[in-house]
Motif scaffolding. Sequence first.
Motif, PDB file in Angstrom:
ATOM      1  N   THR A  33       0.848  -1.188   0.000  1.00 34.55           N
ATOM      2  CA  THR A  33       0.000   0.000   0.000  1.00 34.55           C
ATOM      3  C   THR A  33       0.882   1.236   0.000  1.00 34.55           C
ATOM      4  OG1 THR A  33      -1.563   1.320   1.308  1.00 34.55           O
ATOM      5  CG2 THR A  33      -0.181  -0.248   2.513  1.00 34.55           C
ATOM      6  N   PRO A  34       0.548   2.251  -0.806  1.00 36.43           N
ATOM      7  CA  PRO A  34       1.361   3.473  -0.834  1.00 36.43           C
ATOM      8  C   PRO A  34       1.458   4.161   0.527  1.00 36.43           C
ATOM      9  CG  PRO A  34      -0.125   3.398  -2.713  1.00 36.43           C
ATOM     10  CD  PRO A  34      -0.542   2.281  -1.805  1.00 36.43           C
ATOM     11  N   ASP A  35       0.516   3.886   1.417  1.00 33.88           N
ATOM     12  CA  ASP A  35       0.556   4.487   2.750  1.00 33.88           C
ATOM     13  C   ASP A  35       1.610   3.844   3.644  1.00 33.88           C
ATOM     14  OD1 ASP A  35      -1.527   6.208   2.095  1.00 33.88           O
ATOM     15  OD2 ASP A  35      -3.060   4.767   2.718  1.00 33.88           O
ATOM     16  N   ASP A  36       2.105   2.686   3.246  1.00 32.03           N
ATOM     17  CA  ASP A  36       3.133   1.996   4.037  1.00 32.03           C
ATOM     18  C   ASP A  36       4.171   1.400   3.088  1.00 32.03           C
ATOM     19  OD1 ASP A  36       4.584   0.802   6.066  1.00 32.03           O
ATOM     20  OD2 ASP A  36       3.266  -0.946   6.211  1.00 32.03           O
ATOM     21  N   LYS A  65       1.121   2.876  -8.071  1.00 34.26           N
ATOM     22  CA  LYS A  65       1.142   2.703  -6.616  1.00 34.26           C
ATOM     23  C   LYS A  65       2.556   2.795  -6.050  1.00 34.26           C
ATOM     24  CE  LYS A  65      -1.228  -0.696  -4.915  1.00 34.26           C
ATOM     25  NZ  LYS A  65      -1.782  -2.065  -4.755  1.00 34.26           N
ATOM     26  N   SER A  66       3.572   2.595  -6.906  1.00 32.36           N
ATOM     27  CA  SER A  66       4.948   2.524  -6.411  1.00 32.36           C
ATOM     28  C   SER A  66       5.621   3.887  -6.256  1.00 32.36           C
ATOM     29  CB  SER A  66       5.793   1.664  -7.366  1.00 32.36           C
ATOM     30  OG  SER A  66       5.964   2.315  -8.624  1.00 32.36           O
ATOM     31  N   PHE A  67       4.903   4.971  -6.520  1.00 32.73           N
ATOM     32  CA  PHE A  67       5.544   6.291  -6.496  1.00 32.73           C
ATOM     33  C   PHE A  67       6.257   6.613  -5.178  1.00 32.73           C
ATOM     34  CE2 PHE A  67       5.570  10.915  -5.861  1.00 32.73           C
ATOM     35  CZ  PHE A  67       6.309  11.296  -6.965  1.00 32.73           C
ATOM     36  N   PRO A  68       5.737   6.233  -4.002  1.00 33.27           N
ATOM     37  CA  PRO A  68       6.442   6.579  -2.756  1.00 33.27           C
ATOM     38  C   PRO A  68       7.862   6.023  -2.650  1.00 33.27           C
ATOM     39  CG  PRO A  68       4.171   5.974  -2.280  1.00 33.27           C
ATOM     40  CD  PRO A  68       4.415   5.633  -3.715  1.00 33.27           C
ATOM     41  N   VAL A  69       8.197   4.990  -3.423  1.00 30.83           N
ATOM     42  CA  VAL A  69       9.549   4.431  -3.348  1.00 30.83           C
ATOM     43  C   VAL A  69      10.369   4.774  -4.591  1.00 30.83           C
ATOM     44  CG1 VAL A  69       8.814   2.535  -1.854  1.00 30.83           C
ATOM     45  CG2 VAL A  69       8.848   2.201  -4.333  1.00 30.83           C
ATOM     46  N   LEU A  70       9.904   5.745  -5.375  1.00 32.02           N
ATOM     47  CA  LEU A  70      10.583   6.077  -6.621  1.00 32.02           C
ATOM     48  C   LEU A  70      12.042   6.453  -6.392  1.00 32.02           C
ATOM     49  CD1 LEU A  70       9.163   8.025  -9.604  1.00 32.02           C
ATOM     50  CD2 LEU A  70      11.392   8.654  -8.719  1.00 32.02           C
ATOM     51  N   LEU A  88      13.429  -1.237 -13.602  1.00 28.99           N
ATOM     52  CA  LEU A  88      13.380   0.148 -13.132  1.00 28.99           C
ATOM     53  C   LEU A  88      12.686   1.035 -14.157  1.00 28.99           C
ATOM     54  CD1 LEU A  88      14.111   2.563 -11.358  1.00 28.99           C
ATOM     55  CD2 LEU A  88      16.396   2.527 -12.378  1.00 28.99           C
ATOM     56  N   LEU A  89      13.056   0.900 -15.435  1.00 30.37           N
ATOM     57  CA  LEU A  89      12.442   1.732 -16.475  1.00 30.37           C
ATOM     58  C   LEU A  89      10.962   1.437 -16.622  1.00 30.37           C
ATOM     59  CD1 LEU A  89      13.555   3.948 -18.380  1.00 30.37           C
ATOM     60  CD2 LEU A  89      15.301   2.690 -17.115  1.00 30.37           C
ATOM     61  N   ASP A  90      10.574   0.176 -16.497  1.00 30.56           N
ATOM     62  CA  ASP A  90       9.149  -0.165 -16.551  1.00 30.56           C
ATOM     63  C   ASP A  90       8.385   0.591 -15.468  1.00 30.56           C
ATOM     64  OD1 ASP A  90       9.060  -1.836 -18.726  1.00 30.56           O
ATOM     65  OD2 ASP A  90       9.360  -3.668 -17.571  1.00 30.56           O
ATOM     66  N   GLY A  91       8.979   0.652 -14.283  1.00 30.39           N
ATOM     67  CA  GLY A  91       8.334   1.380 -13.201  1.00 30.39           C
ATOM     68  C   GLY A  91       8.289   2.876 -13.463  1.00 30.39           C
ATOM     69  N   LEU A  92       9.382   3.432 -13.961  1.00 26.86           N
ATOM     70  CA  LEU A  92       9.436   4.874 -14.217  1.00 26.86           C
ATOM     71  C   LEU A  92       8.418   5.295 -15.276  1.00 26.86           C
ATOM     72  CD1 LEU A  92      13.288   5.573 -14.205  1.00 26.86           C
ATOM     73  CD2 LEU A  92      11.634   5.987 -12.371  1.00 26.86           C
ATOM     74  N   LEU A  93       8.144   4.425 -16.231  1.00 23.35           N
ATOM     75  CA  LEU A  93       7.176   4.751 -17.280  1.00 23.35           C
ATOM     76  C   LEU A  93       5.766   4.940 -16.729  1.00 23.35           C
ATOM     77  CD1 LEU A  93       8.439   2.426 -20.156  1.00 23.35           C
ATOM     78  CD2 LEU A  93       8.246   4.920 -20.237  1.00 23.35           C
ATOM     79  N   CYS A  94       5.533   4.471 -15.515  1.00 25.57           N
ATOM     80  CA  CYS A  94       4.225   4.670 -14.867  1.00 25.57           C
ATOM     81  C   CYS A  94       4.133   6.037 -14.187  1.00 25.57           C
ATOM     82  CB  CYS A  94       3.981   3.579 -13.827  1.00 25.57           C
ATOM     83  SG  CYS A  94       3.942   1.909 -14.507  1.00 25.57           S
ATOM     84  N   HIS A  95       5.245   6.780 -14.153  1.00 25.93           N
ATOM     85  CA  HIS A  95       5.276   8.029 -13.386  1.00 25.93           C
ATOM     86  C   HIS A  95       5.747   9.214 -14.232  1.00 25.93           C
ATOM     87  CE1 HIS A  95       4.671   5.486  -9.916  1.00 25.93           C
ATOM     88  NE2 HIS A  95       5.800   4.852 -10.122  1.00 25.93           N
TER      89      HIS A  95
END
Length: 240
Positions: A33-36, A65-70, A88-95
């Motif tokens: 969860t982004p809150d934790d 959902k992963s933005f808090p750990v970007l 990592l790039l796959d995740g960054l493409l979501c942000h």
Amino acid sequence: MIGADPYAVLETVDPDTWPEDFDPYEAALRQFTPDDPAPLSRLLNSDNDWVTRRGLYLFSELGRKSFPVLDDAISHIDNLDSMARNDLLDGLLCHTQRLSSGHVRQVLRVEDLEDQTDPPSGLVRSKVITLLGALDKGTVRRAVSEIPDEEMRARHLDALDNAPTRFDDIQQVLDIACSQKGIEQVYAFAALESAARRDLIKVTPECEGCDDACDWVVWQIKRHINRNFQRNDPAGWEKW
């Protein structure tokens, strides 16, 4: 296995010791969860390469959902494992709408920007192209201006300034981009993806005898043309 902490399991280096009939990845994705974000941050900040690699995989799968750990994730832009960089790039493409110039500056130092023969590295390069094509141009220019190495900054700036801005003859523009190398090609391809995203390209060009990055860009152009057609003329798109 009911009750097992998937993040604690993923922190255990040897997978042979993991509980049987328990998928810690699936459980970790479901539990996040982004809150934790602390459990995922622990993985990303681990001193063990296998553990951080697992964290980057989760980062890629969690989407927005992963933005808090970007920041934890992007610190691994120099990871020696090209598949880790790919995650990592796959995740960054979501942000793309939330990346700062500082984030983009870190991406610009990834070794995959130069021509790579290693297939996973070529895939990373293609995704950097898509990332740059999706970003606000002002953010990219600020990122380039913040590159600390003067020679590298000048090279990026020249490539950015010389990227195509007219797309009347899209096949010619693509052919010229394909003839370029390294960073210069990255910015040219990114400009093509940006133009397609903004509905400035109506016809998909052909890529023959070029590299995998060209094939990727042509596929992205086709995808954006299709998306724009669907958005601008839903009835026509349905009939087509």
